[in-house]
Design a protein around this motif. Structure first.
Motif, mmCIF file in Angstrom:
data_model
loop_
_atom_site.group_PDB
_atom_site.id
_atom_site.type_symbol
_atom_site.label_atom_id
_atom_site.label_comp_id
_atom_site.label_asym_id
_atom_site.label_seq_id
_atom_site.Cartn_x
_atom_site.Cartn_y
_atom_site.Cartn_z
ATOM 1 N N ALA A 1 11.943 -43.724 56.886
ATOM 2 C CA ALA A 1 11.353 -42.389 56.987
ATOM 3 C C ALA A 1 12.212 -41.363 56.261
ATOM 4 C CB ALA A 1 11.189 -42.007 58.460
ATOM 5 N N PHE A 2 13.526 -41.457 56.438
ATOM 6 C CA PHE A 2 14.457 -40.552 55.752
ATOM 7 C C PHE A 2 14.435 -40.808 54.247
ATOM 8 C CE2 PHE A 2 18.684 -39.606 54.061
ATOM 9 C CZ PHE A 2 18.903 -38.311 54.532
ATOM 10 N N LEU A 3 14.441 -42.068 53.879
ATOM 11 C CA LEU A 3 14.485 -42.456 52.466
ATOM 12 C C LEU A 3 13.253 -41.952 51.719
ATOM 13 C CD1 LEU A 3 16.532 -44.266 50.821
ATOM 14 C CD2 LEU A 3 14.866 -46.109 51.094
ATOM 15 N N SER A 4 12.081 -42.203 52.280
ATOM 16 C CA SER A 4 10.844 -41.824 51.585
ATOM 17 C C SER A 4 10.671 -40.307 51.517
ATOM 18 C CB SER A 4 9.635 -42.458 52.287
ATOM 19 O OG SER A 4 9.542 -42.023 53.640
ATOM 20 N N GLN A 5 11.275 -39.586 52.452
ATOM 21 C CA GLN A 5 11.139 -38.130 52.463
ATOM 22 C C GLN A 5 12.113 -37.446 51.512
ATOM 23 O OE1 GLN A 5 11.438 -36.352 56.354
ATOM 24 N NE2 GLN A 5 11.158 -34.264 55.589
ATOM 25 N N PHE A 6 13.327 -37.988 51.394
ATOM 26 C CA PHE A 6 14.376 -37.241 50.702
ATOM 27 C C PHE A 6 14.962 -37.912 49.450
ATOM 28 C CE2 PHE A 6 14.824 -35.806 55.203
ATOM 29 C CZ PHE A 6 14.479 -34.483 54.997
ATOM 30 N N ALA A 7 14.784 -39.204 49.301
ATOM 31 C CA ALA A 7 15.513 -39.905 48.240
ATOM 32 C C ALA A 7 14.949 -39.674 46.848
ATOM 33 C CB ALA A 7 15.538 -41.408 48.524
ATOM 34 N N HIS A 8 13.687 -39.214 46.759
ATOM 35 C CA HIS A 8 13.000 -39.156 45.467
ATOM 36 C C HIS A 8 12.761 -37.727 44.992
ATOM 37 C CE1 HIS A 8 11.932 -43.432 45.961
ATOM 38 N NE2 HIS A 8 11.676 -43.106 47.222
ATOM 39 N N GLN A 9 12.767 -37.592 43.665
ATOM 40 C CA GLN A 9 12.221 -36.389 43.053
ATOM 41 C C GLN A 9 10.695 -36.492 43.068
ATOM 42 O OE1 GLN A 9 13.956 -35.743 39.148
ATOM 43 N NE2 GLN A 9 15.890 -36.676 39.778
ATOM 44 N N ASP A 10 10.024 -35.429 42.630
ATOM 45 C CA ASP A 10 8.557 -35.458 42.579
ATOM 46 C C ASP A 10 8.053 -36.563 41.657
ATOM 47 O OD1 ASP A 10 8.484 -33.332 44.308
ATOM 48 O OD2 ASP A 10 8.247 -31.816 42.740
ATOM 49 N N THR A 11 8.871 -36.919 40.668
ATOM 50 C CA THR A 11 8.487 -37.970 39.708
ATOM 51 C C THR A 11 8.762 -39.376 40.239
ATOM 52 O OG1 THR A 11 10.689 -37.810 38.716
ATOM 53 C CG2 THR A 11 8.928 -36.469 37.740
ATOM 54 N N LEU A 12 9.274 -39.483 41.450
ATOM 55 C CA LEU A 12 9.675 -40.723 42.112
ATOM 56 C C LEU A 12 11.033 -41.236 41.646
ATOM 57 C CD1 LEU A 12 6.427 -42.866 42.567
ATOM 58 C CD2 LEU A 12 7.682 -41.558 44.274
ATOM 59 N N ASN A 13 11.692 -40.538 40.707
ATOM 60 C CA ASN A 13 13.062 -40.911 40.359
ATOM 61 C C ASN A 13 13.961 -40.695 41.568
ATOM 62 O OD1 ASN A 13 11.838 -41.024 37.893
ATOM 63 N ND2 ASN A 13 13.137 -39.502 36.903
ATOM 64 N N CYS A 14 14.863 -41.637 41.820
ATOM 65 C CA CYS A 14 15.749 -41.524 42.978
ATOM 66 C C CYS A 14 16.994 -40.704 42.651
ATOM 67 C CB CYS A 14 16.192 -42.909 43.442
ATOM 68 S SG CYS A 14 15.023 -43.719 44.555
ATOM 69 N N TYR A 15 17.474 -39.976 43.629
ATOM 70 C CA TYR A 15 18.808 -39.395 43.561
ATOM 71 C C TYR A 15 19.818 -40.496 43.900
ATOM 72 C CZ TYR A 15 16.243 -34.977 43.874
ATOM 73 O OH TYR A 15 15.378 -33.939 43.646
ATOM 74 N N ALA A 16 21.075 -40.241 43.560
ATOM 75 C CA ALA A 16 22.127 -41.182 43.938
ATOM 76 C C ALA A 16 22.719 -40.834 45.290
ATOM 77 C CB ALA A 16 23.232 -41.197 42.882
ATOM 78 N N ARG A 17 22.774 -39.530 45.579
ATOM 79 C CA ARG A 17 23.543 -39.083 46.739
ATOM 80 C C ARG A 17 22.891 -37.856 47.354
ATOM 81 N NH1 ARG A 17 30.069 -38.544 46.005
ATOM 82 N NH2 ARG A 17 30.628 -37.604 48.007
ATOM 83 N N LEU A 18 22.871 -37.824 48.684
ATOM 84 C CA LEU A 18 22.281 -36.721 49.438
ATOM 85 C C LEU A 18 23.314 -36.207 50.427
ATOM 86 C CD1 LEU A 18 19.012 -38.646 50.399
ATOM 87 C CD2 LEU A 18 19.286 -37.156 48.406
ATOM 88 N N ASP A 19 23.131 -34.958 50.879
ATOM 89 C CA ASP A 19 23.975 -34.526 51.988
ATOM 90 C C ASP A 19 23.370 -35.046 53.291
ATOM 91 O OD1 ASP A 19 21.895 -32.844 52.729
ATOM 92 O OD2 ASP A 19 22.933 -30.988 52.201
ATOM 93 N N ARG A 20 23.985 -34.726 54.411
ATOM 94 C CA ARG A 20 23.531 -35.316 55.666
ATOM 95 C C ARG A 20 22.085 -34.973 55.963
ATOM 96 N NH1 ARG A 20 25.810 -34.384 61.906
ATOM 97 N NH2 ARG A 20 24.244 -35.775 62.845
ATOM 98 N N ARG A 21 21.652 -33.792 55.603
ATOM 99 C CA ARG A 21 20.283 -33.350 55.907
ATOM 100 C C ARG A 21 19.264 -33.858 54.894
ATOM 101 N NH1 ARG A 21 20.893 -27.007 56.620
ATOM 102 N NH2 ARG A 21 18.607 -27.188 56.659
#
Length: 415
Positions: free
Chosen positions: A84-104
């Motif tokens: 749930a966290f991954l699908s909400q925050f890990a991607h840009q609008d283009t579905l490209n993934c970020y490498a690193r996120l903060d806790r939120r």
């Protein structure tokens, strides 16, 4: 003689009584979602960011456990929490993934490669397999299509670039892509799945494999040119064993389909991979203090990397898994000799006798180097997968050994 049933029970107990309880108890972030990626030896949270690859690996690991072991509801719930966290925050609008996120979940860093995208896709595909829910299958196929398109564009651009800059290609990305495609194949049509596998196998065999020495290199120039530098010669021992394990999974799947074109060629692949594993054991084993070193130099030159002799749990476990797969598919007896040697070292030093979890890394003298069991570069992926796979593989070794004895008896009677 190895007692395969007893060994299988040892690995299962290590998984279910030591490793899995550590992650279930300590890694879940109930407030912000996802998991804590930095954990001390006792399981206390070390404040820091969240890493997309590690978040996805944990989703995959617990989804896979749920599917392949006894299906405990807590494992699936743990995987859903991370997904749930991954699908909400890990991607840009283009579905490209970020490498690193903060806790939120706010983005902190862009990736240098497609490894976060690969692990995220693996997580969604495995969660679909565990739940049968179409939303995860759809997300897996979308992220796969996106990352394959971006990867093709990047490789084409690198091949056309004419300059003196060394743009190294890394085996780590190709290896995880192989694992991803093997996982997601049931969601792909036959032609697309075969095309992806063929492309990855071509990269491994014609770019990363040095054919003169039968050595799988970690870093090469585009189209496979060798780089005679410490980085170009350095072999990551755990990564090579991990890749070998994935290749043997590919062989096993191919061999299980009768009349599959190329099965004989794949049999040759199994023998080839087994040869890599045995040579790597010889090269990486620390004859003085035992254990597999983290790195070796392809040309056996003096290492310039201060940490080359560190002993990592994930490296030993990837070796154990690859050696058992090699034995099952080739009956090469040296695989079991090395398995026993590495097993004895691993179970003597890495399980924490005072609390749940395993030590991550040891120094040359087998003393723990870190007061942590989860760090940005290593999470639960190899620990959970390799302990579970090894336990299952050991149950197949006794029938394989008995079949080998029967074959020898038959040959001696006919001679």
């Amino acid at each position: 003689m190895l007692d395969f049933p007893k060994l299988s029970a040892i690995y299962q107990q290590a998984l279910l009584r030591q490793v899995v309880p550590f992650w279930l108890k300590n890694s879940r972030d109930e407030l912000c979602g996802g998991y804590f990626d930095l954990l001390s030896t006792s399981g206390e949270v070390i404040e820091g960011d969240k890493f997309v690859s590690l978040q996805a690996q944990q989703v995959w690991a617990f989804s896979w456990l749920y599917t392949n072991l006894d299906g405990q509801t807590a494992w699936l719930e743990h995987a859903r929490h991370g997904a749930a966290f991954l699908s909400q925050f890990a991607h840009q609008d283009t579905l490209n993934c970020y490498a690193r996120l903060d806790r939120r979940g706010r983005p902190v860093r862009q990736p240098a490669d497609l490894i976060p995208d690969c692990f995220a896709t693996m997580a969604y595909a495995q969660l679909h397999r565990a739940t049968g829910e179409d939303e995860w299958a759809m997300l897996a196929k979308q992220t796969l299509a996106n990352l394959l398109e971006r990867r093709a564009d990047t490789r084409a651009e690198q091949a056309q670039t004419i300059d003196n800059l060394q743009q190294l290609q890394q085996l780590s990305e190709t290896a995880v892509l192989l694992k991803l495609v093997l996982i997601i194949q049931p969601l792909l049509d036959e032609e697309r799945g075969k095309e992806a596998i063929d492309l990855i196998m071509h990269e491994i065999q014609h770019e990363f494999l040095d054919r003169r020495s039968e050595t799988l290199l970690d870093n090469v120039l585009p189209e496979g040119a060798f780089v005679n530098t410490p980085e170009g010669r350095r072999l990551n021992v755990g990564l090579t064993f991990q890749t070998a394990g994935y290749l043997l999974d590919f062989y096993a799947e191919s061999a299980s389909v009768r009349n599959t074109p190329g099965v004989n060629a794949n049999r040759k692949l199994a023998m080839q991979v087994t040869g890599w594993c045995l040579r790597l054991c010889e090269q990486a084993w620390d004859e003085t203090n035992a254990g597999l070193n983290q790195y070796i130099d392809f040309k056996q030159q003096t290492s310039v990397f201060p940490d080359w002799q560190q002993k990592w749990a994930w490296v030993q476990l990837e070796a154990l898994t690859a050696l058992l797969k090699s034995y099952i598919h080739t009956r090469q007896p040296d695989c079991l000799k090395w398995f026993k040697r590495i097993h004895d070292y691993t179970f003597q030093h890495f399980p924490d006798p005072k609390q749940t979890g395993w030590h991550l890394v040891l120094d040359t003298y087998a003393h723990p180097l870190l007061a942590a069991k989860a760090i940005p570069s290593v999470g639960c992926f190899s620990l959970i997968r390799c302990l579970a796979e090894t336990s299952q593989l050991l149950t197949k070794c006794e029938p394989a050994q008995q079949k080998e004895r029967s074959n020898r008896i038959g040959l001696s009677l006919n001679s």
